[in-house]
Write an enzyme that holds these catalytic residues in place. Structure first.
Site, PDB file in Angstrom:
ATOM      1  N   LYS A 187     -43.957   8.613 -10.443  1.00 36.72           N
ATOM      2  CA  LYS A 187     -43.830   8.775  -8.990  1.00 36.72           C
ATOM      3  C   LYS A 187     -42.851   7.752  -8.391  1.00 36.72           C
ATOM      4  O   LYS A 187     -42.458   6.788  -9.047  1.00 36.72           O
ATOM      5  CB  LYS A 187     -45.222   8.648  -8.355  1.00 36.72           C
ATOM      6  CG  LYS A 187     -46.181   9.795  -8.749  1.00 36.72           C
ATOM      7  CD  LYS A 187     -47.510   9.669  -8.012  1.00 36.72           C
ATOM      8  CE  LYS A 187     -48.432  10.843  -8.329  1.00 36.72           C
ATOM      9  NZ  LYS A 187     -49.704  10.750  -7.569  1.00 36.72           N
ATOM     10  N   TYR A 214     -47.909  20.626  -4.659  1.00 37.29           N
ATOM     11  CA  TYR A 214     -49.254  20.127  -4.328  1.00 37.29           C
ATOM     12  C   TYR A 214     -50.032  21.079  -3.426  1.00 37.29           C
ATOM     13  O   TYR A 214     -50.925  20.659  -2.698  1.00 37.29           O
ATOM     14  CB  TYR A 214     -49.153  18.746  -3.685  1.00 37.29           C
ATOM     15  CG  TYR A 214     -48.959  17.610  -4.678  1.00 37.29           C
ATOM     16  CD1 TYR A 214     -49.962  17.297  -5.607  1.00 37.29           C
ATOM     17  CD2 TYR A 214     -47.802  16.851  -4.701  1.00 37.29           C
ATOM     18  CE1 TYR A 214     -49.807  16.253  -6.508  1.00 37.29           C
ATOM     19  CE2 TYR A 214     -47.637  15.801  -5.605  1.00 37.29           C
ATOM     20  CZ  TYR A 214     -48.649  15.511  -6.507  1.00 37.29           C
ATOM     21  OH  TYR A 214     -48.503  14.473  -7.399  1.00 37.29           O
ATOM     22  N   PHE A 223     -54.903  13.790   3.080  1.00 38.27           N
ATOM     23  CA  PHE A 223     -53.771  13.012   2.571  1.00 38.27           C
ATOM     24  C   PHE A 223     -52.555  13.867   2.219  1.00 38.27           C
ATOM     25  O   PHE A 223     -51.547  13.340   1.742  1.00 38.27           O
ATOM     26  CB  PHE A 223     -54.203  12.178   1.353  1.00 38.27           C
ATOM     27  CG  PHE A 223     -54.778  12.986   0.200  1.00 38.27           C
ATOM     28  CD1 PHE A 223     -53.952  13.653  -0.702  1.00 38.27           C
ATOM     29  CD2 PHE A 223     -56.157  13.075   0.022  1.00 38.27           C
ATOM     30  CE1 PHE A 223     -54.478  14.392  -1.750  1.00 38.27           C
ATOM     31  CE2 PHE A 223     -56.693  13.817  -1.035  1.00 38.27           C
ATOM     32  CZ  PHE A 223     -55.848  14.478  -1.922  1.00 38.27           C
ATOM     33  N   ARG A 226     -54.538  12.079 -19.190  1.00 37.66           N
ATOM     34  CA  ARG A 226     -55.412  11.651 -18.091  1.00 37.66           C
ATOM     35  C   ARG A 226     -56.093  10.321 -18.434  1.00 37.66           C
ATOM     36  O   ARG A 226     -56.306   9.480 -17.561  1.00 37.66           O
ATOM     37  CB  ARG A 226     -56.487  12.723 -17.794  1.00 37.66           C
ATOM     38  CG  ARG A 226     -55.958  14.064 -17.292  1.00 37.66           C
ATOM     39  CD  ARG A 226     -55.344  14.033 -15.913  1.00 37.66           C
ATOM     40  NE  ARG A 226     -56.208  13.485 -14.896  1.00 37.66           N
ATOM     41  CZ  ARG A 226     -55.981  13.600 -13.576  1.00 37.66           C
ATOM     42  NH1 ARG A 226     -54.926  14.282 -13.120  1.00 37.66           N
ATOM     43  NH2 ARG A 226     -56.774  13.055 -12.704  1.00 37.66           N
ATOM     44  N   THR A 271     -57.678   8.022 -10.401  1.00 40.25           N
ATOM     45  CA  THR A 271     -56.779   8.181  -9.251  1.00 40.25           C
ATOM     46  C   THR A 271     -56.692   6.898  -8.427  1.00 40.25           C
ATOM     47  O   THR A 271     -55.598   6.482  -8.031  1.00 40.25           O
ATOM     48  CB  THR A 271     -57.304   9.328  -8.351  1.00 40.25           C
ATOM     49  OG1 THR A 271     -57.543  10.480  -9.169  1.00 40.25           O
ATOM     50  CG2 THR A 271     -56.309   9.666  -7.251  1.00 40.25           C
ATOM     51  N   ARG A 300     -52.476   3.269 -14.315  1.00 43.81           N
ATOM     52  CA  ARG A 300     -52.792   3.021 -12.908  1.00 43.81           C
ATOM     53  C   ARG A 300     -53.422   1.655 -12.687  1.00 43.81           C
ATOM     54  O   ARG A 300     -53.178   1.010 -11.665  1.00 43.81           O
ATOM     55  CB  ARG A 300     -53.669   4.157 -12.370  1.00 43.81           C
ATOM     56  CG  ARG A 300     -52.831   5.420 -12.083  1.00 43.81           C
ATOM     57  CD  ARG A 300     -53.676   6.626 -11.883  1.00 43.81           C
ATOM     58  NE  ARG A 300     -52.940   7.734 -11.257  1.00 43.81           N
ATOM     59  CZ  ARG A 300     -53.428   8.956 -11.136  1.00 43.81           C
ATOM     60  NH1 ARG A 300     -54.640   9.241 -11.595  1.00 43.81           N
ATOM     61  NH2 ARG A 300     -52.719   9.913 -10.555  1.00 43.81           N
ATOM     62  N   ASN A 331     -49.799   5.798  -6.733  1.00 42.78           N
ATOM     63  CA  ASN A 331     -50.499   5.481  -7.983  1.00 42.78           C
ATOM     64  C   ASN A 331     -49.684   5.805  -9.229  1.00 42.78           C
ATOM     65  O   ASN A 331     -50.246   6.098 -10.285  1.00 42.78           O
ATOM     66  CB  ASN A 331     -51.881   6.146  -7.987  1.00 42.78           C
ATOM     67  CG  ASN A 331     -51.799   7.648  -7.844  1.00 42.78           C
ATOM     68  OD1 ASN A 331     -50.702   8.213  -7.817  1.00 42.78           O
ATOM     69  ND2 ASN A 331     -52.939   8.309  -7.771  1.00 42.78           N
ATOM     70  N   HIS A 339     -48.438  11.207 -12.096  1.00 47.82           N
ATOM     71  CA  HIS A 339     -49.178  12.467 -11.967  1.00 47.82           C
ATOM     72  C   HIS A 339     -49.388  13.016 -13.369  1.00 47.82           C
ATOM     73  O   HIS A 339     -48.506  12.883 -14.220  1.00 47.82           O
ATOM     74  CB  HIS A 339     -48.376  13.500 -11.154  1.00 47.82           C
ATOM     75  CG  HIS A 339     -48.936  14.892 -11.282  1.00 47.82           C
ATOM     76  ND1 HIS A 339     -49.946  15.355 -10.484  1.00 47.82           N
ATOM     77  CD2 HIS A 339     -48.663  15.894 -12.176  1.00 47.82           C
ATOM     78  CE1 HIS A 339     -50.264  16.591 -10.861  1.00 47.82           C
ATOM     79  NE2 HIS A 339     -49.496  16.941 -11.885  1.00 47.82           N
ATOM     80  N   GLU A 385     -47.447  23.868 -13.890  1.00 56.44           N
ATOM     81  CA  GLU A 385     -46.632  22.710 -13.515  1.00 56.44           C
ATOM     82  C   GLU A 385     -45.415  22.552 -14.433  1.00 56.44           C
ATOM     83  O   GLU A 385     -44.344  22.149 -13.981  1.00 56.44           O
ATOM     84  CB  GLU A 385     -47.507  21.453 -13.526  1.00 56.44           C
ATOM     85  CG  GLU A 385     -48.543  21.492 -12.411  1.00 56.44           C
ATOM     86  CD  GLU A 385     -49.523  20.336 -12.429  1.00 56.44           C
ATOM     87  OE1 GLU A 385     -49.445  19.472 -13.338  1.00 56.44           O
ATOM     88  OE2 GLU A 385     -50.381  20.276 -11.529  1.00 56.44           O
TER      89      GLU A 385
HETATM   90  P1  ADP Z   1     -54.913  12.867  -9.547  1.00 58.67           P
HETATM   91  O1  ADP Z   1     -53.445  12.546  -9.326  1.00 58.67           O
HETATM   92  O2  ADP Z   1     -55.637  11.730 -10.228  1.00 58.67           O
HETATM   93  O3  ADP Z   1     -55.113  14.183 -10.255  1.00 58.67           O
HETATM   94  P2  ADP Z   1     -55.743  14.206  -7.091  1.00 58.67           P
HETATM   95  O4  ADP Z   1     -55.291  15.484  -7.733  1.00 58.67           O
HETATM   96  O5  ADP Z   1     -57.119  14.166  -6.523  1.00 58.67           O
HETATM   97  O6  ADP Z   1     -55.590  12.968  -8.101  1.00 58.67           O
HETATM   98  O7  ADP Z   1     -54.748  13.824  -5.909  1.00 58.67           O
HETATM   99  C1  ADP Z   1     -53.364  14.021  -6.034  1.00 58.67           C
HETATM  100  C2  ADP Z   1     -52.649  12.808  -5.509  1.00 58.67           C
HETATM  101  O8  ADP Z   1     -52.871  12.706  -4.102  1.00 58.67           O
HETATM  102  C3  ADP Z   1     -53.110  11.468  -6.068  1.00 58.67           C
HETATM  103  O9  ADP Z   1     -52.562  11.138  -7.331  1.00 58.67           O
HETATM  104  C4  ADP Z   1     -52.637  10.517  -4.980  1.00 58.67           C
HETATM  105  O10 ADP Z   1     -51.227  10.266  -5.076  1.00 58.67           O
HETATM  106  C5  ADP Z   1     -52.913  11.333  -3.725  1.00 58.67           C
HETATM  107  N1  ADP Z   1     -54.239  11.033  -3.173  1.00 58.67           N
HETATM  108  C6  ADP Z   1     -55.451  11.425  -3.657  1.00 58.67           C
HETATM  109  N2  ADP Z   1     -56.466  10.965  -2.902  1.00 58.67           N
HETATM  110  C7  ADP Z   1     -55.887  10.236  -1.907  1.00 58.67           C
HETATM  111  C8  ADP Z   1     -56.389   9.501  -0.806  1.00 58.67           C
HETATM  112  N3  ADP Z   1     -57.708   9.399  -0.580  1.00 58.67           N
HETATM  113  N4  ADP Z   1     -55.495   8.872   0.011  1.00 58.67           N
HETATM  114  C9  ADP Z   1     -54.163   8.981  -0.196  1.00 58.67           C
HETATM  115  N5  ADP Z   1     -53.612   9.668  -1.232  1.00 58.67           N
HETATM  116  C10 ADP Z   1     -54.460  10.281  -2.079  1.00 58.67           C
HETATM  117 MG    MG Z   2     -54.663  16.135  -9.623  1.00 58.70          MG
END
Ligand code: ADP
Ligand code: MG
Length: 140
Positions: free
Chosen positions: A11, A51, A59, A87, A93, A104, A114, A117, A128
């Protein structure tokens, strides 16, 4: 479990801080192979589409702006059980909840910024990978 492909993204917070090599080293040390990779700037439209499953989350707008803000590196990782393995290497996350040694835990700035992805299922990996790569760009 057979050999799988999964989509990974480094990212904007990672490219900005020159961390692509350190993160790729973690993937390779875990046994994952980088079989496709390109650096690009995502348009807002592409970020919104990528997304889409999060469009109702609070968010979403922040996530789209962030992902389209600066360069990203999109990658296909290959390995045994690659989706779950990646993962695990990524960590939770929220970096404050991520296990020691994960990408992370070591590199993420916040739950939003973070660093990485990773696809979360076989179905999302297929979608994807197709979003970013054609078959001839994936060289295993
Ligand atoms: P992951 O990337 O671990 O699969 P998610 O699919 O739940 O997590 O969320 C996608 C992305 O959205 C996260 O990697 C992060 O960049 C962002 N995100 C998730 N939750 C939050 C939050 N509470 N506040 C801000 N950004 C968030
Ligand atoms: Mg995800």
């Amino acid at each position: 479990m057979s050999t799988e492909l999964t989509l990974s993204i480094l990212k904007p917070d990672a490219t900005r801080r020159n961390l692509t090599g350190k993160i790729n080293a973690k993937f390779e040390e875990s046994g994952l192979r980088i079989v496709a990779q390109k650096r690009m700037i995502l348009s807002r439209r592409q970020a919104r589409l990528f997304y889409k499953m999060h469009e109702d989350k609070p968010f979403y707008d922040e996530l789209v702006e962030f992902m389209a803000s600066e360069p990203i590196v999109v990658q296909v990782l290959e390995g045994k059980n690659a989706i779950l393995k990646n993962r695990e290497v990524m960590g939770a996350t929220d970096p404050s909840k991520a296990a020691p040694g994960t990408v992370r835990k070591e590199f993420a700035l916040s739950i939003g910024e973070n660093s990485v992805h990773g696809s979360d299922s076989k179905e999302s990996a297929e979608r994807e990978i197709r979003f970013f790569f054609s078959d001839t760009e994936i060289v295993g």
